[in-house]
Design a protein around this motif. Structure first.
Motif, mmCIF file in Angstrom:
data_model
loop_
_atom_site.group_PDB
_atom_site.id
_atom_site.type_symbol
_atom_site.label_atom_id
_atom_site.label_comp_id
_atom_site.label_asym_id
_atom_site.label_seq_id
_atom_site.Cartn_x
_atom_site.Cartn_y
_atom_site.Cartn_z
ATOM 1 N N ASN A 278 0.857 -1.188 0.000
ATOM 2 C CA ASN A 278 0.000 0.000 0.000
ATOM 3 C C ASN A 278 0.894 1.238 0.000
ATOM 4 N N ASP B 275 -6.977 -2.230 2.296
ATOM 5 C CA ASP B 275 -6.480 -2.399 0.919
ATOM 6 C C ASP B 275 -5.316 -3.405 0.893
ATOM 7 N N ALA C 129 0.840 1.886 -7.777
ATOM 8 C CA ALA C 129 -0.386 2.602 -8.145
ATOM 9 C C ALA C 129 -0.035 3.562 -9.280
#
Ligand code: HSE
Length: 436
Positions: free
Chosen positions: A159, A201, A301
């Protein structure tokens, strides 16, 4: 060469990145895939945005259900997210015989078992490289590259938001709240950061990796999930003094009695490469019995990194869609009839080492009382710091690292320490992993 037709559901950040990269690298990708991969139709509620991103290169609609029923579409790319309409669309696409590519980790962690059974029945592929660690090809590595191995454990910084916050806390000595504000200002954290900062997440991603690493079903509901919102900056400093960094790790470990599946802030020795993964970057460390430790690092990401993973799946599906379903890579890496219902162990049964911080009266015998309790619980101390009491204060901090013990035992010892008269308040407990 007849193109393969893709229906894209959702043209937000990842959808936009997918569209852009597919267009920019079309020639190279076609050479790899063997035929052009063409996003024929894009469904999004925001048609204006869709028009801007596609520049007229795809048909647009605001009806995603029409796309999953469109006979022209071979592959549906689901980038809507969440478990509501996305689940319905994915199941409908499968029912209609379409292959699915998705970046939706929540959907797979919570409904993956249902989705893979449906896909198996229909002989279609559901590919999900983009669901874990963005652009890092960790699914490919676990499912294919490491297929010779009995995977023993994996541990990942999966994350980016929380890793950014932890890096800021360490670098600048900020509190969690201030570092979160920075992360929000820079666009690394969402306005409602709960899913990221509370570890949800990361737990979705750890759940997916545990399934393909060990050949077990998705068991998100059994995962232990603890985020970083309660982490005190003082523990980051003390950890550093002991030679450790604190990272939010997603951990999956095979044990004889079951599997450990957990996400929590973790002290890791600073000499480990993974301890030096800073900012919004991701990394996953995988321990296989044959290969040893392998480390995968990259952007977890972002538009193009995640688009890169989506397109890798599109190429895979394009190459394999005419093959006999039995000869494809199984969804969960193991043959469907070989997936084993191994239990996820409760956090009480986890075996790890601990960092303990307690506020104590600075007087003779206090340390002896504490160490006696630990010794009586067969908990061995690996390192210990006692801070000098500040001028004018009679209390001080004791920080210790223990050797490995089962969590139930550590908790029982901590409960006994907390009732000592000379110990103030609660003991702060963090888990420590040597990752060796
Ligand atoms: N929100 C995630 C992160 C990226 O911060 O890493 C998407 O999974």
């Amino acid at each position: 060469m007849k193109p393969i037709n893709v229906g894209l559901l959702g043209i937000g950040t990842v959808g936009g990145g997918t569209f852009t990269v597919l267009k920019r690298n079309a020639e190279e990708i076609t050479r790899r895939a063997g035929r052009p991969i063409c996003i024929t139709v894009v469904a999004d509620k925001n048609l204006e945005l869709a028009r801007k991103v596609t520049g007229g290169d795809a048909r647009l609609t605001d009806d995603a259900f029409a796309v999953v029923s469109d006979p022209e579409i071979d592959i549906v790319v689901e980038l809507i997210g969440g478990c509501g309409v996305a689940r319905e669309l994915v199941l409908q696409a499968i029912e209609n015989g379409k292959h699915v590519v998705t970046a939706n980790k929540a959907l797979l962690a919570m409904h993956g078992n249902e989705i893979f059974v449906a896909a198996q029945k229909k002989g279609v592929m559901v590919a999900f490289e983009a669901a874990v660690a963005g652009g890092i090809p960790i699914i490919k590595a676990l499912r294919e590259g490491l297929t010779a191995n009995r995977i023993e454990w994996l541990a990942g910084i999966i994350n980016g938001t929380t890793n950014f916050i932890l890096s800021e806390m360490r670098d600048k000595g900020l509190s969690f709240a201030d570092a979160l504000q920075d992360a929000q200002a820079l666009g690394y954290a969402e306005a409602d950061p709960t899913f990221d900062v509370e570890g949800v997440d990361a737990a979705h991603k750890a759940t997916i990796m545990s399934a393909i690493a060990f050949g077990i079903p998705m068991q998100f509901d059994k995962a232990y999930v603890e985020g970083i919102s309660k982490l005190d900056a003082v523990d980051i400093r003390y950890a550093e003094q002991l030679g450790y960094r604190i990272k939010l790790l997603g951990i999956a470990r095979r044990r004889e009695q079951g599997v450990e599946l957990r996400v929590h802030p973790t002290l890791i020795p600073e000499r480990r490469l993974i301890a030096n993964v800073e900012g919004a970057m991701n990394a996953v460390l995988v321990q296989g019995d044959a290969v040893g430790a392998t480390l995968y690092y990259g952007k977890g990401a972002g538009a193009e990194p995640t688009g890169s993973a989506v397109i890798a799946d599109l190429v895979d599906v394009t190459r394999l869609h005419t093959s006999d379903p039995e000869h494809r890579v199984p969804h969960l890496a193991f043959q469907p009839n070989q997936v084993r219902d191994v239990p996820v162990l409760s956090i009480d049964e986890v075996i790890t080492s601990y960092y303990l911080r307690m506020r104590v009266e600075d007087k003779p015998g206090v340390l002896a009382d504490i160490t006696r309790i630990l010794a009586d619980s067969s908990i061995s101390i690996e390192a210990l710091i006692q801070k000098e009491a500040a001028a004018g204060e009679s209390d001080t901090d004791i920080i210790m690292l223990t050797h490995r013990t089962v969590e139930r035992n550590a908790n029982a010892a901590i409960a006994k320490i907390e009732v000592l008269e000379s110990v103030q308040g609660k003991v702060t407990k963090l888990r420590v992993e040597s990752l060796s």
